[in-house]
Design an enzyme around this catalytic site. Structure first.
Site, PDB file in Angstrom:
ATOM      1  N   TYR A  40       1.113  -1.407   0.230  1.00 43.16           N
ATOM      2  CA  TYR A  40      -0.191  -0.036   0.335  1.00 43.16           C
ATOM      3  C   TYR A  40       0.648   1.169   0.052  1.00 43.16           C
ATOM      4  O   TYR A  40       0.254   2.301  -0.207  1.00 43.16           O
ATOM      5  CB  TYR A  40      -1.073  -0.405   1.601  1.00 43.16           C
ATOM      6  CG  TYR A  40      -1.916  -1.563   1.152  1.00 43.16           C
ATOM      7  CD1 TYR A  40      -2.213  -1.851   0.499  1.00 43.16           C
ATOM      8  CD2 TYR A  40      -2.297  -1.233   2.552  1.00 43.16           C
ATOM      9  CE1 TYR A  40      -2.899  -2.554   0.314  1.00 43.16           C
ATOM     10  CE2 TYR A  40      -3.655  -1.885   2.613  1.00 43.16           C
ATOM     11  CZ  TYR A  40      -3.472  -3.078   1.407  1.00 43.16           C
ATOM     12  OH  TYR A  40      -4.239  -4.147   1.514  1.00 43.16           O
ATOM     13  N   HIS A  98       0.415 -11.183   1.901  1.00 41.64           N
ATOM     14  CA  HIS A  98      -0.036 -10.940   1.667  1.00 41.64           C
ATOM     15  C   HIS A  98      -1.072 -11.820   0.184  1.00 41.64           C
ATOM     16  O   HIS A  98      -2.443 -11.730   0.236  1.00 41.64           O
ATOM     17  CB  HIS A  98      -0.032  -9.717   0.332  1.00 41.64           C
ATOM     18  CG  HIS A  98      -0.484  -8.151   0.441  1.00 41.64           C
ATOM     19  ND1 HIS A  98      -0.196  -7.406   0.475  1.00 41.64           N
ATOM     20  CD2 HIS A  98      -1.828  -8.179   0.345  1.00 41.64           C
ATOM     21  CE1 HIS A  98      -1.817  -6.319   0.692  1.00 41.64           C
ATOM     22  NE2 HIS A  98      -2.853  -7.037  -0.063  1.00 41.64           N
TER      23      HIS A  98
END
Length: 267
Positions: A40, A98
């Site tokens: 992110y 992730h």
């Protein structure tokens, strides 16, 4: 089993001051679970907001995720140490893989065992996975044991209910976290969701979140608007009837939002 606060603050796509403001507002409103990730690019902003919030560290639950580029030998630990520096924290509460290694180039066992070592070293209190299919979950269970998998964070919302994966996770006792629980707003314009919302004097977003929460999932919606952040948190107080739940179950249409080119073969 790790206690995962049921309503978390997602930070996907929030950058710089926008991320700082959203997290600061969320913490002021009562959120105590903040979800970020290496990919992110906002761990430093999240860390700054946490530091400036005045909320005691032991009241917070912070999740980050190891990106695919960091799954190689030695990189899981090193990248998590970098994440902690960005977050200005001694440890995180939960670290997830992730995505599985693209095309399974790196075995699940290799990077999960390294993540478990990070837990042993005190860098993270718990470990888990994200975007894992049933096949990947089987490998994860074989590698580290089901009791070490705090959650599988996957896309779940009324338009993509992921039932095969959900059934398997429940059989194994693996907790699920629903990301993109509003499908980027697609759920909010569904007439059936709007009808149920009107009947409860609630918002469509609250109905969609309550649907997930009543099934035992954690949810991590994101918003930059304070009123939406507050409303999302209040969704935990909404109780849907069996008829409401059945009506929402009928909205399933395998409408997946997150499906990058490196995604695994979905169940």
């Amino acid at each position: 089993m790790t206690f995962l606060p049921p309503v978390g603050l997602g930070t996907f796509r929030l950058k710089d001051q926008v991320a700082i403001d959203a997290v600061r507002s969320g913490l002021e409103l009562g959120y105590r679970h903040v979800d970020t990730a290496q990919a992110y690019g906002n761990e430093a902003a999240v860390g700054q907001a946490i530091a400036e919030s005045g909320v005691a560290r032991d009241e917070l639950f912070v999740t980050t995720k190891v990106w695919t580029e960091n799954l190689g030998r030695g990189r899981v630990l090193a990248s998590l140490q970098e994440s902690l520096q960005h977050l200005a924290l001694q440890r995180v509460d939960l670290t997830l893989i992730h995505w599985p290694s693209p095309h399974d180039e790196i075995p699940v066992a290799q990077y999960l065992e390294e993540l478990l070592e990070a837990k042993r070293q005190g860098l993270t209190s718990a470990i888990g996975v994200s975007n894992f299919t049933i096949a990947h979950l089987r490998e994860a269970i074989a590698a580290v044991g089901v009791e070490e998998i705090a959650t599988n964070q996957v896309e779940i919302h009324p338009l993509l209910q992921n039932r095969k994966l959900v059934d398997f996770a429940r059989q194994q006792g693996i907790h699920l976290t629903a990301y993109m629980p509003l499908a980027y707003g697609k759920v909010l314009v569904e007439p059936e969701i709007q009808r149920i919302a009107a009947a409860h004097g609630a918002s469509p977003a609250q109905v969609a979140l309550a649907w997930s929460l009543q099934q035992g999932y954690a949810v991590i919606p994101s918003s930059t608007k304070r009123e939406n952040l507050a409303a999302n948190l209040a969704a935990a107080d909404l109780r849907l009837s069996d008829a409401d739940m059945a009506a929402i179950a009928a909205l399933e249409r395998a409408e997946r939002v997150a499906n990058p080119g490196f995604a695994p073969r979905w169940d």
